[in-house]
Design an enzyme around this catalytic site. Structure first.
Site, PDB file in Angstrom:
ATOM      1  N   GLY A  24      34.927   4.410 -24.995  1.00 37.86           N
ATOM      2  CA  GLY A  24      34.621   5.658 -24.054  1.00 37.86           C
ATOM      3  C   GLY A  24      34.301   6.531 -24.156  1.00 37.86           C
ATOM      4  N   SER A  26      31.405   8.162 -24.694  1.00 41.34           N
ATOM      5  CA  SER A  26      29.956   8.971 -24.122  1.00 41.34           C
ATOM      6  C   SER A  26      30.285  10.269 -23.129  1.00 41.34           C
ATOM      7  CB  SER A  26      28.949   7.805 -23.280  1.00 41.34           C
ATOM      8  OG  SER A  26      30.484   7.254 -22.134  1.00 41.34           O
ATOM      9  N   ARG A  27      31.417  10.381 -22.891  1.00 36.44           N
ATOM     10  CA  ARG A  27      31.230  12.114 -22.105  1.00 36.44           C
ATOM     11  C   ARG A  27      33.214  11.868 -22.320  1.00 36.44           C
ATOM     12  NH1 ARG A  27      29.866   8.018 -17.570  1.00 36.44           N
ATOM     13  NH2 ARG A  27      27.409   7.992 -17.563  1.00 36.44           N
ATOM     14  N   ILE A  29      36.589  13.735 -22.850  1.00 37.28           N
ATOM     15  CA  ILE A  29      37.343  13.665 -24.081  1.00 37.28           C
ATOM     16  C   ILE A  29      37.296  12.701 -24.748  1.00 37.28           C
ATOM     17  CG2 ILE A  29      39.560  13.192 -25.422  1.00 37.28           C
ATOM     18  CD1 ILE A  29      40.452  13.484 -21.913  1.00 37.28           C
ATOM     19  N   GLY A  30      37.123  11.683 -24.956  1.00 41.40           N
ATOM     20  CA  GLY A  30      36.320  10.496 -25.883  1.00 41.40           C
ATOM     21  C   GLY A  30      35.013  11.684 -26.630  1.00 41.40           C
ATOM     22  N   LYS A  49      29.881   2.074 -21.693  1.00 38.85           N
ATOM     23  CA  LYS A  49      29.218   1.615 -21.008  1.00 38.85           C
ATOM     24  C   LYS A  49      28.205   2.034 -21.156  1.00 38.85           C
ATOM     25  CE  LYS A  49      30.758  -1.065 -17.893  1.00 38.85           C
ATOM     26  NZ  LYS A  49      31.875  -1.437 -16.114  1.00 38.85           N
ATOM     27  N   ASP A  81      31.856  -2.933 -23.792  1.00 39.68           N
ATOM     28  CA  ASP A  81      32.735  -3.403 -22.040  1.00 39.68           C
ATOM     29  C   ASP A  81      34.350  -3.682 -22.533  1.00 39.68           C
ATOM     30  OD1 ASP A  81      34.595  -3.724 -19.701  1.00 39.68           O
ATOM     31  OD2 ASP A  81      32.969  -4.434 -18.822  1.00 39.68           O
ATOM     32  N   TYR A 175      48.146   2.466 -11.395  1.00 37.87           N
ATOM     33  CA  TYR A 175      47.809   3.102 -12.029  1.00 37.87           C
ATOM     34  C   TYR A 175      48.898   3.925 -13.005  1.00 37.87           C
ATOM     35  CZ  TYR A 175      45.378   7.660 -14.804  1.00 37.87           C
ATOM     36  OH  TYR A 175      44.886   7.959 -15.318  1.00 37.87           O
ATOM     37  N   LYS A 179      48.620   3.214 -17.036  1.00 34.67           N
ATOM     38  CA  LYS A 179      49.022   4.333 -18.335  1.00 34.67           C
ATOM     39  C   LYS A 179      50.498   3.792 -19.074  1.00 34.67           C
ATOM     40  CE  LYS A 179      46.078   6.612 -18.545  1.00 34.67           C
ATOM     41  NZ  LYS A 179      44.970   6.073 -19.926  1.00 34.67           N
TER      42      LYS A 179
END
Length: 287
Positions: A24, A26-27, A29-30, A49, A81, A175, A179
């Protein structure tokens, strides 16, 4: 690098030529963690992705790869993915082929839907479990053979400390389960891998962080005024990854607390709106 992703702590060069596999990335925090580590000379595997631009969400694996290289690191952009076992396995093999190994795995990819059991469709439930908790198992399962060969290896998952209270479970148990599942797996991995020297930690923000998840899944862009920039999580992650001898392994870390331990005293610069730095909203699962 945009101002919102600038970090405040200094780099040490410890991550030079280390290979960091970030899901993840690409945007959000990552991406911030990727750029922080790249500035230290790390090799960044951007496993996400997002190969095509999104009309509402800027950033792709390829745009971040350019940013990584501009920041001083080396990049490998891979469309992945995290639900796909074969693709994750292949991506790790590609990373090893390009960089010679894997030193760190960061489980940053996530799915969020703040609904209770009655309101959560089965497909959405399955999505959260597979992208969140199952991915921690899968990436660790596939990466451990590589991490055993690394010097100062780490597994870092972005998930909260265990806080099993009705007020967190009733509104969005599906959720929360996904987590907390990440956290339980991480605690188990820390013990399982202790003798082979692989450090395993969780990391969670003290306050909301200005990302697409806050804008689209939790509230709206107005909530950025009550949030910190992703750079605080990048700085905290950097502190984890540069810690030697698994000294932090097994700890459920909070970004602000860890940075305070490492000498940070002024957190104003991390606020999305510094003028509102004393009026921030705590993140989910924190009392």
């Amino acid at each position: 690098m945009s101002e919102e992703f600038i970090t405040l702590t200094e780099n040490s060069g410890v991550l030079n030529n280390k290979t960091i596999f970030i899901t993840g990335a690409s945007r959000g925090i990552g991406r911030a963690i990727a750029l922080k580590c790249a500035a230290d000379g790390a090799n960044i595997v951007i496993a996400a992705k997002s190969a095509e631009p999104h009309p509402k969400l800027p950033g792709t694996i390829f745009s971040v790869a350019k940013e990584v290289e501009n920041a001083g690191g080396k990049a490998l952009a891979l469309q992945v993915d995290v639900r796909d076992e074969q693709r994750v396995e292949q991506a790790m093999a590609e990373a090893v082929d390009k960089f010679g190994g894997i030193d760190t795995v960061i489980n940053n990819a996530g799915a969020i839907n703040l609904t209770n059991v009655e309101s959560t469709p089965p497909k959405r439930y399955d999505l959260m479990q597979s992208i969140n908790s199952r991915a921690v198992y899968l990436t660790a399962h596939l990466a451990i053979p590589y991490l055993k060969k690394a010097d100062n290896p780490h597994i870092l998952s972005l998930c909260p400390p265990l806080n099993i209270q009705p007020k967190w479970l009733g509104p969005f148990a599906p959720y929360a389960l996904s987590k907390f599942g990440m956290t339980i797996l991480s605690l188990g991995l820390a013990e399982e891998l202790r003798e082979v020297g692989i450090s395993v930690n969780t990391l969670w923000p003290r306050t909301l962080v200005a990302t697409a998840a806050i804008e689209f899944a939790v509230g709206n862009r107005e909530m950025f005024k009550q949030s910190r920039k992703p750079g605080i999580m990048a700085d905290a992650a950097y502190e984890v990854l540069t810690t030697q001898d698994a000294a932090l392994s097994g700890r459920q870390l909070i970004d602000e607390e860890l940075l305070a331990e490492r000498g940070v005293k002024d957190f104003t610069g991390y606020a999305h709106n510094p003028a509102n730095a004393d009026n921030l909203t705590k993140d989910l699962f924190l009392d």
